[in-house]
Design a protein around this motif. Structure first.
Motif, PDB file in Angstrom:
ATOM      1  N   SER A 134      17.585  32.304 -18.576  1.00 53.12           N
ATOM      2  CA  SER A 134      16.524  33.310 -18.482  1.00 53.12           C
ATOM      3  C   SER A 134      15.400  33.017 -19.477  1.00 53.12           C
ATOM      4  O   SER A 134      14.235  33.327 -19.213  1.00 53.12           O
ATOM      5  CB  SER A 134      17.102  34.705 -18.739  1.00 53.12           C
ATOM      6  N   MET A 158       0.786  41.087 -11.232  1.00 48.05           N
ATOM      7  CA  MET A 158       1.295  39.876 -11.870  1.00 48.05           C
ATOM      8  C   MET A 158       2.212  39.118 -10.922  1.00 48.05           C
ATOM      9  O   MET A 158       3.231  39.639 -10.473  1.00 48.05           O
ATOM     10  CB  MET A 158       2.067  40.258 -13.142  1.00 48.05           C
ATOM     11  N   LEU A 183       2.221  40.882 -22.034  1.00 49.97           N
ATOM     12  CA  LEU A 183       1.371  41.100 -20.860  1.00 49.97           C
ATOM     13  C   LEU A 183       0.862  42.541 -20.810  1.00 49.97           C
ATOM     14  O   LEU A 183      -0.296  42.791 -20.456  1.00 49.97           O
ATOM     15  CB  LEU A 183       2.151  40.771 -19.583  1.00 49.97           C
ATOM     16  N   SER A 229       5.622  48.691 -23.489  1.00 51.81           N
ATOM     17  CA  SER A 229       4.250  48.708 -24.023  1.00 51.81           C
ATOM     18  C   SER A 229       3.475  49.941 -23.572  1.00 51.81           C
ATOM     19  O   SER A 229       2.305  50.094 -23.923  1.00 51.81           O
ATOM     20  CB  SER A 229       3.498  47.443 -23.596  1.00 51.81           C
ATOM     21  N   ALA A 284      10.927  32.474 -19.026  1.00 48.18           N
ATOM     22  CA  ALA A 284       9.917  33.092 -19.897  1.00 48.18           C
ATOM     23  C   ALA A 284       9.076  32.043 -20.612  1.00 48.18           C
ATOM     24  O   ALA A 284       7.857  32.207 -20.747  1.00 48.18           O
ATOM     25  CB  ALA A 284      10.605  33.999 -20.911  1.00 48.18           C
ATOM     26  N   GLY A 336       9.355  44.982 -20.424  1.00 48.21           N
ATOM     27  CA  GLY A 336       8.371  44.830 -21.497  1.00 48.21           C
ATOM     28  C   GLY A 336       7.103  45.622 -21.237  1.00 48.21           C
ATOM     29  O   GLY A 336       6.533  46.218 -22.151  1.00 48.21           O
ATOM     30  N   LEU A 337       6.674  45.637 -19.985  1.00 49.00           N
ATOM     31  CA  LEU A 337       5.499  46.439 -19.638  1.00 49.00           C
ATOM     32  C   LEU A 337       5.758  47.911 -19.935  1.00 49.00           C
ATOM     33  O   LEU A 337       4.900  48.608 -20.494  1.00 49.00           O
ATOM     34  CB  LEU A 337       5.155  46.250 -18.159  1.00 49.00           C
ATOM     35  N   PRO A 371      12.303  37.018 -22.572  1.00 47.27           N
ATOM     36  CA  PRO A 371      11.670  37.497 -21.334  1.00 47.27           C
ATOM     37  C   PRO A 371      11.035  38.883 -21.485  1.00 47.27           C
ATOM     38  O   PRO A 371       9.936  39.120 -20.959  1.00 47.27           O
ATOM     39  CB  PRO A 371      12.836  37.521 -20.334  1.00 47.27           C
ATOM     40  N   ILE A 372      11.683  39.780 -22.188  1.00 49.78           N
ATOM     41  CA  ILE A 372      11.081  41.105 -22.382  1.00 49.78           C
ATOM     42  C   ILE A 372       9.800  40.979 -23.210  1.00 49.78           C
ATOM     43  O   ILE A 372       8.796  41.653 -22.942  1.00 49.78           O
ATOM     44  CB  ILE A 372      12.075  42.070 -23.069  1.00 49.78           C
ATOM     45  N   GLN A 432      14.932  37.050 -12.655  1.00 50.71           N
ATOM     46  CA  GLN A 432      15.421  37.650 -13.901  1.00 50.71           C
ATOM     47  C   GLN A 432      14.233  38.041 -14.767  1.00 50.71           C
ATOM     48  O   GLN A 432      14.181  39.133 -15.347  1.00 50.71           O
ATOM     49  CB  GLN A 432      16.310  36.665 -14.649  1.00 50.71           C
ATOM     50  N   LEU A 433      13.284  37.122 -14.859  1.00 56.43           N
ATOM     51  CA  LEU A 433      12.092  37.382 -15.670  1.00 56.43           C
ATOM     52  C   LEU A 433      11.304  38.574 -15.114  1.00 56.43           C
ATOM     53  O   LEU A 433      10.751  39.366 -15.879  1.00 56.43           O
ATOM     54  CB  LEU A 433      11.213  36.134 -15.711  1.00 56.43           C
ATOM     55  N   GLY A 459      19.544  36.103 -24.239  1.00 53.58           N
ATOM     56  CA  GLY A 459      18.584  35.674 -23.232  1.00 53.58           C
ATOM     57  C   GLY A 459      17.741  36.790 -22.650  1.00 53.58           C
ATOM     58  O   GLY A 459      17.103  36.599 -21.613  1.00 53.58           O
ATOM     59  N   HIS A 460      17.711  37.931 -23.293  1.00 48.12           N
ATOM     60  CA  HIS A 460      16.897  39.048 -22.787  1.00 48.12           C
ATOM     61  C   HIS A 460      15.604  39.237 -23.580  1.00 48.12           C
ATOM     62  O   HIS A 460      14.591  39.647 -23.028  1.00 48.12           O
ATOM     63  CB  HIS A 460      17.703  40.354 -22.821  1.00 48.12           C
ATOM     64  N   VAL A 471       7.673  38.681 -23.212  1.00 54.46           N
ATOM     65  CA  VAL A 471       6.575  38.260 -22.333  1.00 54.46           C
ATOM     66  C   VAL A 471       5.982  39.483 -21.633  1.00 54.46           C
ATOM     67  O   VAL A 471       4.758  39.623 -21.516  1.00 54.46           O
ATOM     68  CB  VAL A 471       7.065  37.213 -21.309  1.00 54.46           C
ATOM     69  N   GLY A 472       6.832  40.378 -21.191  1.00 53.48           N
ATOM     70  CA  GLY A 472       6.348  41.607 -20.569  1.00 53.48           C
ATOM     71  C   GLY A 472       5.571  42.481 -21.540  1.00 53.48           C
ATOM     72  O   GLY A 472       4.524  43.050 -21.190  1.00 53.48           O
ATOM     73  N   VAL A 473       6.067  42.580 -22.773  1.00 53.70           N
ATOM     74  CA  VAL A 473       5.343  43.370 -23.780  1.00 53.70           C
ATOM     75  C   VAL A 473       3.969  42.762 -24.027  1.00 53.70           C
ATOM     76  O   VAL A 473       2.953  43.461 -24.078  1.00 53.70           O
ATOM     77  CB  VAL A 473       6.150  43.454 -25.097  1.00 53.70           C
ATOM     78  N   SER A 483      12.737  41.642 -16.548  1.00 52.38           N
ATOM     79  CA  SER A 483      12.496  41.713 -17.997  1.00 52.38           C
ATOM     80  C   SER A 483      11.023  41.971 -18.298  1.00 52.38           C
ATOM     81  O   SER A 483      10.698  42.715 -19.234  1.00 52.38           O
ATOM     82  CB  SER A 483      12.948  40.415 -18.671  1.00 52.38           C
ATOM     83  N   VAL A 484      10.152  41.377 -17.534  1.00 50.20           N
ATOM     84  CA  VAL A 484       8.718  41.632 -17.726  1.00 50.20           C
ATOM     85  C   VAL A 484       8.405  43.100 -17.444  1.00 50.20           C
ATOM     86  O   VAL A 484       7.648  43.745 -18.182  1.00 50.20           O
ATOM     87  CB  VAL A 484       7.876  40.700 -16.829  1.00 50.20           C
ATOM     88  N   ILE A 511      13.916  46.615 -29.337  1.00 47.98           N
ATOM     89  CA  ILE A 511      14.770  46.425 -28.156  1.00 47.98           C
ATOM     90  C   ILE A 511      16.239  46.489 -28.553  1.00 47.98           C
ATOM     91  O   ILE A 511      16.622  46.130 -29.670  1.00 47.98           O
ATOM     92  CB  ILE A 511      14.528  45.073 -27.425  1.00 47.98           C
ATOM     93  N   GLN A 556      17.367  50.325 -22.303  1.00 49.56           N
ATOM     94  CA  GLN A 556      16.283  50.271 -23.291  1.00 49.56           C
ATOM     95  C   GLN A 556      15.555  51.611 -23.391  1.00 49.56           C
ATOM     96  O   GLN A 556      14.618  51.739 -24.185  1.00 49.56           O
ATOM     97  CB  GLN A 556      15.261  49.179 -22.918  1.00 49.56           C
ATOM     98  N   ASP A 573      17.870  45.939 -19.291  1.00 50.69           N
ATOM     99  CA  ASP A 573      16.462  45.913 -19.696  1.00 50.69           C
ATOM    100  C   ASP A 573      15.711  47.179 -19.296  1.00 50.69           C
ATOM    101  O   ASP A 573      14.550  47.346 -19.703  1.00 50.69           O
ATOM    102  CB  ASP A 573      15.747  44.687 -19.112  1.00 50.69           C
TER     103      ASP A 573
END
Lengths: 241, 302
Positions: A161, B52, A137, B71, A165, B67-68, A130-131, B59-60, A126-127, A133-135, B63-64, A120, B99, B95
């Motif tokens: 933030s 989900m 998931l 992945s 998370a 992340g998804l 939280p990111i 904010q989350l 603070g990023h 958690v997405g990875v 960011s989630v 990343i 990214q 994000d």
């Protein structure tokens, strides 16, 4: 002592070890205000890349979806990170001297689009958590067992933030997720009751270890957690403190 | 005719189509922050790992989604406009495109669908905010059929796409093509660009005027090529359902080498401390048919 050759090929770079890191870090100048920050992460990062993570230049060049993911959320003071990426052959050692230059891939905060192996881009705090958690998931939805490790600083935890998370990861039991908190006591108002407690109350398993003790770090970072995310608080006590 | 809500809403269509797409595409995931879940109850039974509900954590949510995407998935984030775009704007900025990953953000509420909820639930600034970032595709459908077409296009792509759904809808869909303005009417005095749900009222307001009417459902990238090709006179009126002047820069850029006149119509910059209906807010912002007729007519006569 034997002098290690500073090399730029992945094969020869693997000859570089922990003892070479101060010399590699010294190649990067211009961000001295974050030297303390960089120093605080040195041992955790080395242990992760040397003994814990399933990540190599090969898994990055031809992206392996089952590789472990490491996310440096605390992007400030990335000199230790860059030195370890060089020592492990992700980037040429020669690149380190370009640190902060206009055409350099190595900025004072990492950019994943410029640096092989960086998962990343970070810098704004603070990023990363939280990111991550997405990875986690996303990997869970794909039935992958890769580990996701994110590194934050104790002061970075002030960012709200993170707490969105921390709560969700605990509720969802993301047991392939590990957060490393490098605690060098830099949070303005501290963490009364301890950092680990903030995570535990949300359902995380925790360990607090000496952030310079490699064996303790390995044990904490490789502990199997069932149904709980894992937080490792790596306490950094400066000499003379 | 004046735009009105239809029984088949864009929001309903979004939930129905996305639920089907989840069955077809294992990369697709939907992230919500306690808004919109009612439309996905059945789909969540089939795909518990890819729908989900993360609680009220906007904010989350972004960011989630990031992340998804990192992945390897194709994520959708869905919420009310101010909570999807404004509250987590740094996450939207850093994000996603920063990214190097893409996601689809689908909002409901438009500028003031929630007129009786007050300012906290209104976000006419959303398209202007996203327009400040590079490489976003922004769709503003004016009918549920268009929303479906644009949603399918967005999910099949891999970049960052914002799909702005509204309760107000045109009476009939247009044969749109993602990324292009659609020519609805040709005239010689000026070109009027009507965006999304503004089409019906714009057509009514200009029915006796000799103007070209272009219909925009994709506003970023801005289709300067069609605007250029259809221009009969260097006189342009923008009718946008969000902040007034949001696309003015793109019109100016399109005609940077040509003297031109531009009228920007949209939601005015003001604290409108009233509740009531969207139609009443349309009047307050001079976006009703009579006001549009007056403003465009006056502009052409000047």
């Amino acid at each position: 002592m034997t002098e290690t050759t500073i090399a730029n090929s992945p094969d020869s770079a693997t000859a570089l070890g922990y003892q070479d890191l101060p010399r590699l870090i010294a190649l990067m100048t211009g961000d001295e205000k974050h030297s303390t920050s960089a120093d605080s992460t040195l041992d955790v990062l080395w242990v992760l890349y040397d003994r814990v993570l399933n990540v190599t230049p090969t898994t990055v060049d031809d992206p392996d979806p089952d590789r472990d993911r490491f996310l440096l959320s605390k992007g400030h003071g990335p000199m230790s990170y860059y030195a370890i990426l060089a020592a492990k052959g992700f980037i040429p050692v020669e690149t380190l001297v370009t640190f902060g230059a206009y055409d350099s891939p190595l900025g004072h905060h990492p950019d994943r689009m410029l640096i092989p192996g960086v998962e990343i881009s970070s810098g704004s705090l603070g990023h990363g958590l939280p990111i991550s958690v997405g990875v986690a998931l996303g990997l869970r939805a794909q039935r992958r067992r890769s580990r996701v490790v994110v590194l934050v600083g104790d002061a970075e935890l002030d960012e709200g933030s993170n707490h969105e998370a921390i709560v969700l990861a605990g509720r969802l039991g993301l047991d392939r997720l590990t957060t490393v908190v490098v605690d060098n006591r830099s949070a303005t108002h501290g963490w009364p009751g301890g950092i680990a407690g903030r995570f535990e109350i949300e359902g995380w398993a925790s360990a607090t270890v000496d952030g310079r003790d490699h064996e303790a770090l390995v044990a904490a970072l490789t502990a199997e957690r069932i149904g709980q995310p894992n937080v490792v608080v790596a306490a950094i006590v400066e000499e003379g403190a | 005719m004046t735009a009105t809500a239809t029984d088949d809403t864009m929001r309903d269509r979004f939930a129905d189509v996305t639920s089907k797409l989840l069955d077809e595409d294992p990369r697709l995931a939907v992230v919500m922050a306690d808004i919109g879940g009612a439309g996905f109850v059945e789909a969540k039974r089939r795909h518990p790992d890819r729908i989900m509900s993360i609680g009220i954590r906007e904010q989350l949510m972004i960011s989630v989604v990031s992340g998804l995407a990192l992945s390897g998935m194709r994520p959708i984030a869905h919420s009310y406009t101010p909570f999807l775009i404004e509250r987590p704007f740094e996450q939207v900025k850093l994000d996603l495109a920063h990214q190097g990953v893409g996601a689809v953000l689908v909002s409901v509420g438009a500028s003031y669908d929630a007129s009786d909820s007050g300012r906290t639930h209104q976000a006419p600034e959303d398209v202007a905010l996203l327009s400040s970032l590079p490489d976003w595709t922004i769709h503003v459908p004016g009918h549920p059929d268009e929303a479906e077409l644009l949603l399918r296009d967005a999910v099949a792509a891999d970049g960052n796409v914002y799909l702005r759904l509204a309760a107000q809808s045109n009476a009939a869909p247009m044969p749109i093509e993602p990324g292009r303005f659609h020519v609805v009417r040709r005239g010689s005095q000026a070109t009027v660009i009507a965006v999304g749900p503004m089409l019906d009222r714009t057509l009514e307001a200009t029915s006796d005027l000799d103007v070209t009417v272009l219909y925009a459902t994709t506003v970023r990238p801005f289709d300067a090529d069609t605007l250029h090709a259809q221009l009969s006179a260097p006189v342009v009126a923008l009718v946008e359902p969000y902040l007034q002047g949001t696309s003015a820069m793109w019109v100016s850029e399109a005609f940077r080498d040509m003297p031109h006149r531009l009228l920007s119509i949209g939601v005015r910059r003001m604290e409108n401390r009233h509740y009531g209906t969207p139609e009443q807010h349309d009047e307050a912002h001079c976006l009703d048919v009579a006001s549009l007729r007056h403003r465009i007519g006056q502009f052409l006569e000047a």
